[in-house]
Design a protein around this motif. Structure first.
Motif, PDB file in Angstrom:
ATOM      1  N   ARG A 339       0.831  -1.202   0.000  1.00 11.38           N
ATOM      2  CA  ARG A 339       0.000   0.000   0.000  1.00 11.38           C
ATOM      3  C   ARG A 339       0.865   1.252   0.000  1.00 11.38           C
ATOM      4  O   ARG A 339       0.567   2.227  -0.699  1.00 11.38           O
ATOM      5  CB  ARG A 339      -0.949  -0.008   1.202  1.00 11.38           C
ATOM      6  N   ALA A 340       1.934   1.235   0.782  1.00  6.00           N
ATOM      7  CA  ALA A 340       2.835   2.382   0.801  1.00  6.00           C
ATOM      8  C   ALA A 340       3.489   2.598  -0.558  1.00  6.00           C
ATOM      9  O   ALA A 340       3.845   3.728  -0.916  1.00  6.00           O
ATOM     10  CB  ALA A 340       3.893   2.192   1.880  1.00  6.00           C
ATOM     11  N   ALA A 341       3.634   1.506  -1.331  1.00  2.00           N
ATOM     12  CA  ALA A 341       4.233   1.606  -2.665  1.00  2.00           C
ATOM     13  C   ALA A 341       3.211   1.991  -3.726  1.00  2.00           C
ATOM     14  O   ALA A 341       3.554   2.083  -4.903  1.00  2.00           O
ATOM     15  CB  ALA A 341       4.895   0.272  -3.027  1.00  2.00           C
ATOM     16  N   GLY A 342       1.946   2.186  -3.323  1.00  3.70           N
ATOM     17  CA  GLY A 342       0.953   2.675  -4.273  1.00  3.70           C
ATOM     18  C   GLY A 342       0.000   1.642  -4.824  1.00  3.70           C
ATOM     19  O   GLY A 342      -0.578   1.847  -5.892  1.00  3.70           O
ATOM     20  N   VAL A 343      -0.210   0.521  -4.107  1.00  7.21           N
ATOM     21  CA  VAL A 343      -1.133  -0.520  -4.541  1.00  7.21           C
ATOM     22  C   VAL A 343      -2.408  -0.423  -3.701  1.00  7.21           C
ATOM     23  O   VAL A 343      -2.334  -0.298  -2.474  1.00  7.21           O
ATOM     24  CB  VAL A 343      -0.520  -1.924  -4.401  1.00  7.21           C
ATOM     25  N   SER A 344      -3.563  -0.468  -4.348  1.00 13.54           N
ATOM     26  CA  SER A 344      -4.829  -0.487  -3.610  1.00 13.54           C
ATOM     27  C   SER A 344      -5.671  -1.659  -4.097  1.00 13.54           C
ATOM     28  O   SER A 344      -5.461  -2.179  -5.195  1.00 13.54           O
ATOM     29  CB  SER A 344      -5.595   0.825  -3.798  1.00 13.54           C
ATOM     30  N   LEU A 345      -6.632  -2.049  -3.274  1.00 13.47           N
ATOM     31  CA  LEU A 345      -7.492  -3.194  -3.594  1.00 13.47           C
ATOM     32  C   LEU A 345      -8.949  -2.822  -3.410  1.00 13.47           C
ATOM     33  O   LEU A 345      -9.359  -2.345  -2.350  1.00 13.47           O
ATOM     34  CB  LEU A 345      -7.161  -4.386  -2.682  1.00 13.47           C
ATOM     35  N   ILE A 346      -9.760  -3.049  -4.452  1.00 13.56           N
ATOM     36  CA  ILE A 346     -11.216  -3.032  -4.348  1.00 13.56           C
ATOM     37  C   ILE A 346     -11.634  -4.494  -4.262  1.00 13.56           C
ATOM     38  O   ILE A 346     -11.617  -5.206  -5.267  1.00 13.56           O
ATOM     39  CB  ILE A 346     -11.861  -2.338  -5.558  1.00 13.56           C
ATOM     40  N   ILE A 431      -1.373   1.553  -8.756  1.00 12.07           N
ATOM     41  CA  ILE A 431      -1.803   0.215  -9.159  1.00 12.07           C
ATOM     42  C   ILE A 431      -3.097  -0.098  -8.427  1.00 12.07           C
ATOM     43  O   ILE A 431      -3.134  -0.120  -7.192  1.00 12.07           O
ATOM     44  CB  ILE A 431      -0.737  -0.844  -8.842  1.00 12.07           C
ATOM     45  N   ILE A 432      -4.178  -0.311  -9.179  1.00 17.57           N
ATOM     46  CA  ILE A 432      -5.489  -0.598  -8.597  1.00 17.57           C
ATOM     47  C   ILE A 432      -5.862  -2.035  -8.940  1.00 17.57           C
ATOM     48  O   ILE A 432      -5.984  -2.382 -10.122  1.00 17.57           O
ATOM     49  CB  ILE A 432      -6.555   0.372  -9.130  1.00 17.57           C
ATOM     50  N   VAL A 433      -6.017  -2.863  -7.931  1.00 20.04           N
ATOM     51  CA  VAL A 433      -6.486  -4.232  -8.117  1.00 20.04           C
ATOM     52  C   VAL A 433      -7.990  -4.223  -7.846  1.00 20.04           C
ATOM     53  O   VAL A 433      -8.426  -3.991  -6.717  1.00 20.04           O
ATOM     54  CB  VAL A 433      -5.765  -5.211  -7.172  1.00 20.04           C
ATOM     55  N   ALA A 434      -8.784  -4.436  -8.886  1.00 22.50           N
ATOM     56  CA  ALA A 434     -10.244  -4.364  -8.773  1.00 22.50           C
ATOM     57  C   ALA A 434     -10.822  -5.753  -9.001  1.00 22.50           C
ATOM     58  O   ALA A 434     -10.764  -6.283 -10.113  1.00 22.50           O
ATOM     59  CB  ALA A 434     -10.804  -3.373  -9.787  1.00 22.50           C
ATOM     60  N   ALA A 435     -11.368  -6.346  -7.936  1.00 19.21           N
ATOM     61  CA  ALA A 435     -11.924  -7.703  -8.015  1.00 19.21           C
ATOM     62  C   ALA A 435     -13.439  -7.620  -8.060  1.00 19.21           C
ATOM     63  O   ALA A 435     -14.074  -7.198  -7.093  1.00 19.21           O
ATOM     64  CB  ALA A 435     -11.464  -8.531  -6.810  1.00 19.21           C
ATOM     65  N   ASN A 436     -14.019  -7.987  -9.196  1.00 21.79           N
ATOM     66  CA  ASN A 436     -15.469  -7.925  -9.398  1.00 21.79           C
ATOM     67  C   ASN A 436     -16.039  -6.590  -8.900  1.00 21.79           C
ATOM     68  O   ASN A 436     -16.951  -6.564  -8.059  1.00 21.79           O
ATOM     69  CB  ASN A 436     -16.162  -9.090  -8.687  1.00 21.79           C
ATOM     70  N   ARG A 459      -5.161   9.004 -15.937  1.00 23.62           N
ATOM     71  CA  ARG A 459      -4.203   9.813 -15.176  1.00 23.62           C
ATOM     72  C   ARG A 459      -2.859   9.121 -14.996  1.00 23.62           C
ATOM     73  O   ARG A 459      -1.957   9.657 -14.369  1.00 23.62           O
ATOM     74  CB  ARG A 459      -4.770  10.141 -13.799  1.00 23.62           C
ATOM     75  N   GLY A 460      -2.765   7.881 -15.500  1.00 23.45           N
ATOM     76  CA  GLY A 460      -1.489   7.175 -15.436  1.00 23.45           C
ATOM     77  C   GLY A 460      -1.447   5.978 -14.532  1.00 23.45           C
ATOM     78  O   GLY A 460      -0.410   5.306 -14.433  1.00 23.45           O
ATOM     79  N   ALA A 461      -2.532   5.678 -13.852  1.00 27.11           N
ATOM     80  CA  ALA A 461      -2.566   4.472 -13.027  1.00 27.11           C
ATOM     81  C   ALA A 461      -2.751   3.253 -13.915  1.00 27.11           C
ATOM     82  O   ALA A 461      -3.135   3.353 -15.083  1.00 27.11           O
ATOM     83  CB  ALA A 461      -3.689   4.560 -12.002  1.00 27.11           C
ATOM     84  N   GLY A 462      -2.505   2.080 -13.361  1.00 23.45           N
ATOM     85  CA  GLY A 462      -2.785   0.818 -14.034  1.00 23.45           C
ATOM     86  C   GLY A 462      -3.803   0.042 -13.238  1.00 23.45           C
ATOM     87  O   GLY A 462      -3.816   0.104 -12.005  1.00 23.45           O
ATOM     88  N   VAL A 463      -4.681  -0.692 -13.930  1.00 23.17           N
ATOM     89  CA  VAL A 463      -5.755  -1.432 -13.274  1.00 23.17           C
ATOM     90  C   VAL A 463      -5.638  -2.907 -13.625  1.00 23.17           C
ATOM     91  O   VAL A 463      -5.581  -3.260 -14.812  1.00 23.17           O
ATOM     92  CB  VAL A 463      -7.143  -0.906 -13.704  1.00 23.17           C
ATOM     93  N   VAL A 464      -5.578  -3.756 -12.593  1.00 18.69           N
ATOM     94  CA  VAL A 464      -5.716  -5.201 -12.775  1.00 18.69           C
ATOM     95  C   VAL A 464      -7.164  -5.534 -12.456  1.00 18.69           C
ATOM     96  O   VAL A 464      -7.597  -5.459 -11.307  1.00 18.69           O
ATOM     97  CB  VAL A 464      -4.765  -5.989 -11.862  1.00 18.69           C
ATOM     98  N   LEU A 465      -7.944  -5.869 -13.478  1.00 16.11           N
ATOM     99  CA  LEU A 465      -9.367  -6.130 -13.341  1.00 16.11           C
ATOM    100  C   LEU A 465      -9.593  -7.633 -13.301  1.00 16.11           C
ATOM    101  O   LEU A 465      -9.473  -8.329 -14.312  1.00 16.11           O
ATOM    102  CB  LEU A 465     -10.130  -5.497 -14.507  1.00 16.11           C
ATOM    103  N   ILE A 466      -9.920  -8.150 -12.112  1.00 16.72           N
ATOM    104  CA  ILE A 466     -10.192  -9.573 -11.925  1.00 16.72           C
ATOM    105  C   ILE A 466     -11.700  -9.722 -11.798  1.00 16.72           C
ATOM    106  O   ILE A 466     -12.304  -9.239 -10.846  1.00 16.72           O
ATOM    107  CB  ILE A 466      -9.494 -10.108 -10.665  1.00 16.72           C
ATOM    108  N   SER A 467     -12.337 -10.372 -12.776  1.00 20.07           N
ATOM    109  CA  SER A 467     -13.797 -10.342 -12.814  1.00 20.07           C
ATOM    110  C   SER A 467     -14.357 -11.617 -13.423  1.00 20.07           C
ATOM    111  O   SER A 467     -13.729 -12.247 -14.272  1.00 20.07           O
ATOM    112  CB  SER A 467     -14.275  -9.124 -13.626  1.00 20.07           C
ATOM    113  N   THR A 468     -15.564 -11.971 -12.960  1.00 21.18           N
ATOM    114  CA  THR A 468     -16.307 -13.068 -13.579  1.00 21.18           C
ATOM    115  C   THR A 468     -17.260 -12.549 -14.648  1.00 21.18           C
ATOM    116  O   THR A 468     -17.930 -13.342 -15.309  1.00 21.18           O
ATOM    117  CB  THR A 468     -17.123 -13.823 -12.513  1.00 21.18           C
TER     118      THR A 468
END
Length: 512
Positions: A339-346, A431-436, A459-468
């Motif tokens: 998180r301190a390195a800029g990773v978040s989780l939905i 870095i945004i990790v978005a799960a469903n 704005r320059g972020a990257g999104v890892v979209l993990i979804s069903t």
């Protein structure tokens, strides 16, 4: 004569009138869809019909005769069963034991486990629903498998009225088609199917009639064949929606011109991860996420999606392989360091993993150590600072609430998701990790989530979209992978289409 009717039915909770004098008829031998925003009253209306709640006013009629249901069991005895969006299974019991709770019988009957297991297999075959080993504890099943058990349990109770709340949220395209075939068979056999869903294409494809609720009131009841997708969306929201997103060009976010991806933000290289039982959850998983792009990962629940999200946020440590942030290996694989390195989780389950339901909205905003340290550099929480931050986030993310001091449990699903997103994006993660991220949301709330993620992407972020949700992944992503039994298949372009991705999700795909 309608098989089921509700007449001037109402239900209120503290501060909100969830269902307001609704009258509607449901006929046997039809699939009747129930549409509306999150918080529109759809589930509450069906909870009244299935005996979970009692109405404050009005009445329920079966074949023209008034009925009062004091419990779900009383409703089931009258032939009404409901598959809830948030499962009503007993997690410590097995699949067969959960289904036994819906089977007719007496409390003193002797239960033979082998006979019960065979009965469950016969029911599954009869309705074309694949379930796990009847002896498996429900707590060990994936979300998708648990939902299939819920559906089978409802059918096992010999109900003639089947209410399904978001039944396709965790199913593959092939499973959705199989479910719809089952529903069509039941309809032709005279069953009444009430389908609560936010997916307008599904409504148009499978339902005969539909009713739209908005803020607790009935807006319209129509023949489905006379409706269009835009008309239904407008009826649900009560205003013109933001335009739907166009499918992204390779290397770009939807709505932008094709471009070269930015610098690498995240690299996962030949990573292996174990599950709680010591088995392999992820094997040799490799992919890269660059600035300004969305990488989509689809899969049936239980194939490693949860473990992948936990890996990326630091809740699981790889047993082999390397994770790099901005080309630098991650040495301290913990949630705090990532998180301190800029990773978040939905997270995929906002109620179980994303929110503390007993706390207020403002308190839930603070459940982020990095954000908390920014707001409160000392040991005390300045009330004025917390209040101003909560009011700013509530306004910025359009959270419908009279006050941030309201319990977060009082919000609709869409507004609860906005609280999670407001917290996770408050410190501008890269870095945004978005799960469903849109699971269980209505069309307006889902589009809001998608537009929010893509704005961060621009704005320059990257999104890892993990979804069903295949439609979600195909619309948002520039590259698409599929997780199957812990292995990452692909990538393919989003133009590959639903059929190919469906084969990848079930392991019936081989790269060219």
């Amino acid at each position: 004569m309608p098989e089921v009717s509700v007449r001037e039915i109402s239900k209120a909770f503290p501060g909100v009138r969830a269902v307001d004098r609704v009258s509607v008829d449901f006929h046997g031998g039809e699939i009747h869809a129930l549409l509306g925003e999150n918080g529109a009253g759809k589930s509450t209306l069906m909870h009244l019909l299935s005996g979970l709640y009692r109405p404050d006013a009005g009445e329920i009629q079966l074949d023209g005769r008034p009925h009062v249901f004091l419990s779900p069991r009383a409703a089931l005895a009258a032939g009404i069963a409901m598959v809830h969006q948030h499962f009503m299974l007993v997690p410590t019991l097995t699949v067969a034991e959960n289904i036994l709770l819906a089977l007719p019988g007496r409390s003193l009957d002797v239960v033979r486990r082998d006979v019960l297991a065979q009965r469950v297999r016969e029911l599954a075959a009869q309705y074309g629903i694949a379930v796990a080993d009847p002896g498996a504890p429900v707590a060990t099943l994936s979300v998708g498998a648990q939902q299939r058990v819920e559906i089978l349990k409802a059918l096992a109770g010999e109900a003639r009225v089947l209410i399904l709340d978001e039944p396709t949220a965790v199913l593959t395209p092939a499973e959705v088609e199989s479910l719809f075939r089952t529903l069509q068979r039941l309809k032709h056999d005279g069953y009444l199917i009430v389908l609560i869903t936010h997916k307008i294409p599904e409504v148009l494809a499978v339902s005969d009639r539909l009713s739209v609720l908005r803020r607790g009131q009935l807006v319209a009841t129509k023949e489905t064949a006379s409706c269009t997708a835009d008309e239904l969306a407008s009826l649900m929201i009560g205003e013109t929606l933001a335009p739907p997103l166009l499918q992204a060009a390779p290397g770009s976010c939807p709505g932008t011109a094709a471009r070269q991806p930015g610098p690498s933000l995240l690299t996962v290289e030949k990573v292996w991860v174990h599950n709680e039982r010591g088995g392999v959850a992820l094997r040799e998983v490799s992919f890269t996420l660059c600035a300004g792009e969305v990488v989509g990962i689809v899969g049936v629940d239980g194939n490693g999606q949860s473990e992948l999200a936990e890996l990326l946020i630091g809740l699981r440590v790889p047993v082999r392989g390397t994770v790099r942030l901005r080309e630098q290996p991650v040495t301290a694989h913990t949630p705090a360091s990532l998180r301190a390195a800029g990773v978040s989780l939905i997270p995929q389950d906002r109620r179980q993993e994303g929110l503390a339901l007993t706390l207020s909205i403002a308190e839930n905003f603070l459940l982020n150590a990095h954000l908390l340290a920014t707001l409160t550099p000392g040991y005390l929480l300045p009330p004025g600072t917390v209040r101003r931050f909560a009011e700013q986030q509530t306004a910025r993310f359009a959270i419908r609430t009279p006050s941030p001091t309201q319990p977060v449990s009082a919000l609709s699903g869409g507004n609860q998701q906005r609280v999670v997103i407001a917290r996770e994006l408050a410190y501008s993660p890269e870095i945004i990790v978005a799960a469903n991220p849109s699971r269980g949301l209505d069309v307006g709330a889902a589009r809001y989530v998608h537009h929010t993620l893509l704005e961060r992407c621009r704005r320059g972020a990257g999104v890892v979209l993990i979804s069903t949700d295949l439609d979600e992944v195909l619309t948002l992503s520039q590259r698409v992978y599929a997780l199957y039994q812990g292995q990452l298949l692909g990538p393919v372009e989003p133009t590959a289409g639903r059929e190919q991705l469906g084969r990848m999700m079930t392991g019936a795909w081989a790269p060219a």
